[in-house]
Scaffold this motif. Sequence first.
Motif, short mmCIF file in Angstrom:
data_model
loop_
_atom_site.label_atom_id
_atom_site.label_comp_id
_atom_site.label_asym_id
_atom_site.label_seq_id
_atom_site.Cartn_x
_atom_site.Cartn_y
_atom_site.Cartn_z
N LEU A 143 -7.52 -3.28 8.82
CA LEU A 143 -6.97 -4.17 7.79
C LEU A 143 -7.97 -4.46 6.68
N THR A 144 -9.21 -4.03 6.86
CA THR A 144 -10.25 -4.34 5.88
C THR A 144 -10.90 -3.11 5.26
N THR A 145 -10.46 -1.93 5.68
CA THR A 145 -10.97 -0.68 5.13
C THR A 145 -9.98 -0.18 4.09
N ARG A 146 -10.45 0.09 2.90
CA ARG A 146 -9.59 0.43 1.75
C ARG A 146 -8.61 1.55 2.06
N ILE A 177 -7.42 4.35 5.19
CA ILE A 177 -7.57 4.69 6.60
C ILE A 177 -6.60 5.80 6.99
N GLU A 178 -6.96 6.55 8.03
CA GLU A 178 -6.02 7.49 8.65
C GLU A 178 -5.17 6.69 9.63
N THR A 179 -3.86 6.89 9.56
CA THR A 179 -2.97 6.11 10.42
C THR A 179 -1.61 6.80 10.51
N THR A 180 -0.64 6.09 11.02
CA THR A 180 0.72 6.61 11.13
C THR A 180 1.67 5.78 10.27
N GLU A 181 2.82 6.33 9.99
CA GLU A 181 3.83 5.58 9.24
C GLU A 181 4.25 4.33 10.02
N ALA A 182 4.33 4.45 11.33
CA ALA A 182 4.69 3.29 12.17
C ALA A 182 3.68 2.16 11.99
N ASP A 183 2.39 2.50 11.93
CA ASP A 183 1.37 1.47 11.71
C ASP A 183 1.52 0.85 10.32
N CYS A 184 1.88 1.65 9.34
CA CYS A 184 2.09 1.12 7.98
C CYS A 184 3.20 0.07 8.00
N TRP A 185 4.24 0.31 8.79
CA TRP A 185 5.30 -0.69 8.94
C TRP A 185 4.76 -1.96 9.60
N GLY A 193 0.82 -1.20 0.00
CA GLY A 193 0.00 0.00 0.00
C GLY A 193 0.85 1.25 0.00
N THR A 194 0.16 2.40 0.02
CA THR A 194 0.87 3.68 0.06
C THR A 194 0.37 4.52 1.23
N THR A 224 -2.84 9.19 5.41
CA THR A 224 -3.74 8.11 5.06
C THR A 224 -2.97 6.97 4.39
N PHE A 225 -3.45 5.77 4.60
CA PHE A 225 -2.87 4.58 3.99
C PHE A 225 -3.91 3.97 3.06
N LEU A 226 -3.53 3.72 1.82
CA LEU A 226 -4.40 3.08 0.84
C LEU A 226 -3.87 1.68 0.59
#
Length: 187
Positions: free
Chosen positions: A137-140, A142-150, A96-97, A104-106
């Motif tokens: 994990l199921t929402t296309r 989301i608002e989040t952090t870079e740490a969560d993306c990791w 994702g990005t 936001t994470f897509l």
Amino acid sequence: MADLSRRMMLAAAGALMLSRPSFARAEGRSYPKKMSDAEIDAVFETATKGLQAQTDAHVGLWQADKASWSVDLDAGQIEFRNPKGWVITAPVQFIGTFLTTDSTFLWGWDHPSAPDSLREHAKLVRTFGEAQGLEALTTRKIETTEADCWRFTALAAHLAGANGAYRGPVGKALAFLTYGEVNIRKS
């Protein structure tokens, strides 16, 4: 001294060559249909520690922390070039990005830039999220952090049995990727 350095490199390589099925396997690791919060946290912790160990091994073996990178999504290949002149290639998957302008994470499982063949690892995370009732994990998008993306990427690598993960800048976004077995050659 040279023998010790060679043994360290062989140990690092051994850590990377764990027995793994096909890179983009669709079935993923198996977990119970519904786990407790503590069990889910343990899966994330295992995934994060595993990815850190892989990253440390890649840094020690081929200087992943100093390598430039490029990705060819059409070919499904990531390439790194390190200061020693080595070219490191591996099959890649798109997780994702993360858009830095709005945090936001897509997810890659429904990302317009990701070819269908490169969405398998992201789909494993979505399947895990559906089974565990995890909306992030199921929402296309989301608002989040870079740490969560990791953490999401570590989970994808864990579920798929990937050989590592990478985060690279693409304009104002950060692309999160997993990759399979590396091929190292001198350029």
